[in-house]
Write an enzyme that holds these catalytic residues in place. Sequence first.
Site, mmCIF file in Angstrom:
data_model
loop_
_atom_site.group_PDB
_atom_site.id
_atom_site.type_symbol
_atom_site.label_atom_id
_atom_site.label_comp_id
_atom_site.label_asym_id
_atom_site.label_seq_id
_atom_site.Cartn_x
_atom_site.Cartn_y
_atom_site.Cartn_z
ATOM 1 N N ASP A 197 -11.540 12.158 9.497
ATOM 2 C CA ASP A 197 -12.390 11.842 10.654
ATOM 3 C C ASP A 197 -13.480 10.890 10.174
ATOM 4 O O ASP A 197 -14.072 11.123 9.118
ATOM 5 C CB ASP A 197 -13.010 13.142 11.207
ATOM 6 C CG ASP A 197 -13.579 12.967 12.607
ATOM 7 O OD1 ASP A 197 -14.410 12.054 12.791
ATOM 8 O OD2 ASP A 197 -13.214 13.754 13.503
ATOM 9 N N THR B 155 -17.557 9.757 16.660
ATOM 10 C CA THR B 155 -17.909 10.638 17.785
ATOM 11 C C THR B 155 -17.775 12.114 17.409
ATOM 12 O O THR B 155 -18.276 12.976 18.118
ATOM 13 C CB THR B 155 -17.038 10.345 19.035
ATOM 14 O OG1 THR B 155 -15.662 10.463 18.685
ATOM 15 C CG2 THR B 155 -17.301 8.951 19.575
ATOM 16 N N GLY B 156 -17.101 12.401 16.328
ATOM 17 C CA GLY B 156 -17.019 13.782 15.829
ATOM 18 C C GLY B 156 -18.314 14.130 15.099
ATOM 19 O O GLY B 156 -19.171 13.275 14.900
ATOM 20 N N ASN C 30 -0.355 3.939 11.537
ATOM 21 C CA ASN C 30 -0.533 4.498 10.189
ATOM 22 C C ASN C 30 -0.087 5.953 10.109
ATOM 23 O O ASN C 30 0.547 6.377 9.142
ATOM 24 C CB ASN C 30 -2.007 4.393 9.762
ATOM 25 C CG ASN C 30 -2.429 2.960 9.499
ATOM 26 O OD1 ASN C 30 -1.585 2.112 9.209
ATOM 27 N ND2 ASN C 30 -3.713 2.680 9.611
ATOM 28 N N ALA D 51 -2.092 13.247 20.677
ATOM 29 C CA ALA D 51 -3.024 13.637 21.741
ATOM 30 C C ALA D 51 -3.095 12.520 22.767
ATOM 31 O O ALA D 51 -3.884 11.586 22.643
ATOM 32 C CB ALA D 51 -4.411 13.905 21.161
ATOM 33 N N TYR E 249 -9.008 2.718 26.723
ATOM 34 C CA TYR E 249 -8.514 4.072 26.416
ATOM 35 C C TYR E 249 -7.118 4.266 26.996
ATOM 36 O O TYR E 249 -6.182 4.634 26.289
ATOM 37 C CB TYR E 249 -9.497 5.076 27.006
ATOM 38 C CG TYR E 249 -9.223 6.531 26.681
ATOM 39 C CD1 TYR E 249 -9.409 7.022 25.389
ATOM 40 C CD2 TYR E 249 -8.833 7.429 27.680
ATOM 41 C CE1 TYR E 249 -9.195 8.359 25.103
ATOM 42 C CE2 TYR E 249 -8.628 8.766 27.397
ATOM 43 C CZ TYR E 249 -8.812 9.235 26.108
ATOM 44 O OH TYR E 249 -8.609 10.564 25.831
ATOM 45 N N LYS F 81 -3.678 4.615 24.794
ATOM 46 C CA LYS F 81 -2.901 5.869 24.824
ATOM 47 C C LYS F 81 -1.468 5.585 25.273
ATOM 48 O O LYS F 81 -0.518 6.176 24.745
ATOM 49 C CB LYS F 81 -3.560 6.885 25.753
ATOM 50 C CG LYS F 81 -4.899 7.434 25.239
ATOM 51 C CD LYS F 81 -4.723 8.355 24.060
ATOM 52 C CE LYS F 81 -6.029 8.979 23.578
ATOM 53 N NZ LYS F 81 -5.889 9.725 22.322
ATOM 54 N N THR G 159 -10.668 19.049 29.593
ATOM 55 C CA THR G 159 -10.829 20.310 28.869
ATOM 56 C C THR G 159 -12.300 20.469 28.516
ATOM 57 O O THR G 159 -12.997 19.475 28.295
ATOM 58 C CB THR G 159 -9.955 20.277 27.592
ATOM 59 O OG1 THR G 159 -8.592 20.094 27.988
ATOM 60 C CG2 THR G 159 -10.065 21.560 26.788
ATOM 61 N N ARG H 10 -19.495 13.489 29.248
ATOM 62 C CA ARG H 10 -18.495 14.140 30.106
ATOM 63 C C ARG H 10 -19.189 15.131 31.027
ATOM 64 O O ARG H 10 -20.263 15.655 30.747
ATOM 65 C CB ARG H 10 -17.413 14.809 29.250
ATOM 66 C CG ARG H 10 -16.424 13.771 28.794
ATOM 67 C CD ARG H 10 -15.292 14.350 28.017
ATOM 68 N NE ARG H 10 -15.660 14.654 26.650
ATOM 69 C CZ ARG H 10 -14.773 14.886 25.698
ATOM 70 N NH1 ARG H 10 -13.493 14.870 25.965
ATOM 71 N NH2 ARG H 10 -15.167 15.135 24.465
#
Length: 314
Positions: free
Chosen positions: A32, A36-37, A100, A115, A146, A150, A176, A187
Amino acid sequence: METILITGGAGFLGSHLCDWFLDRSWRVIVVDNLITGAIENISHLLGKENFTFYKYSVTNYLFFEEKIDLILHFACPASPFDYIQYPIHTMKVDSLGTLNTLGLAKSKVSRYVFASTSEVYGSPAVHPQSEDYWGHVNPVGPRSVYDEAKRFSEAMCMAYFREHGIDVRIARIFNTYGTRMRLDDGRVVPTFISQALKNEDITIFGEGDQTRSFCFIDDLTEGIYTLSTRDDLAGEVVNLGNPEELSIRKLADTVVEKTASRSKLKFESMPVDDPPIRQPDISKARKLLGFDPGVSLSEGLDRIIPWFKKKIED
Ligand code: UDP
């Protein structure tokens, strides 16, 4: 012991997945870059024997000596606020990063779970959305960084499945919520809860008539775990979410009531391309995985509000 690599493992979903797999005796490796984590999401795991963390971007070449049985590619800014702020990085992580990690899956002969998102359906013309709906996405709008990344990643997963026989599975994850969401990630659930707890105005975009369907983190995590560990699912694409649909205005009222807040509703302009409706059709997940998201929004909010309260007080 089986080994899992979780990209984005310090994020909201990723860190809950770390806990889930460690509890089931997996060795967990996290990559990571912490854009954003947050390290605090995994600080309780650092130093554990079966857990390794690398601060690294998956957009760069990946190399591991050890065997890897399962790869979960979950790295990516996931809130509209974040991905609009980091548009190019978002596109890189779900193009170069997907390439990758799929390349790694090929060399290690690992199973691979991607995901993906309800955003692949864009502003849907079909309701509720099932996996066979191809979507309605603006390819050049602000959300496209985004949505299209995806969609590209899904196509790349299927190419590796078809050309190299990689055991890929695609999870289309709907909204979620849970603990470890950043208070400022933009969010709607963490935003409304933190506004309500601080008695600040609740910012409703548009009239608040737009709908979403919110899944509690533990239900989602269990769904991802089953999708990852069950045999004979290569090449499957599965919606995961909770079909309990409500308007954003109703969500605001519910949060205000549950927090006994003095907040007032404040109506702001609607973001560009914000989908007016969204609800997962989870028939396929029920059938293939026995997926049953049992935690209602009311119960889920009751479970997480104390965590947000503590976070604000600290
Ligand atoms: N939203 C809102 N106020 C906020 C944040 C979000 O009214 O402060 C709305 C947003 O316009 C969208 C819904 O809540 O219709 C869900 O937004 P979120 O950013 O959580 O995720 P999305 O489902 O759009 O990816």
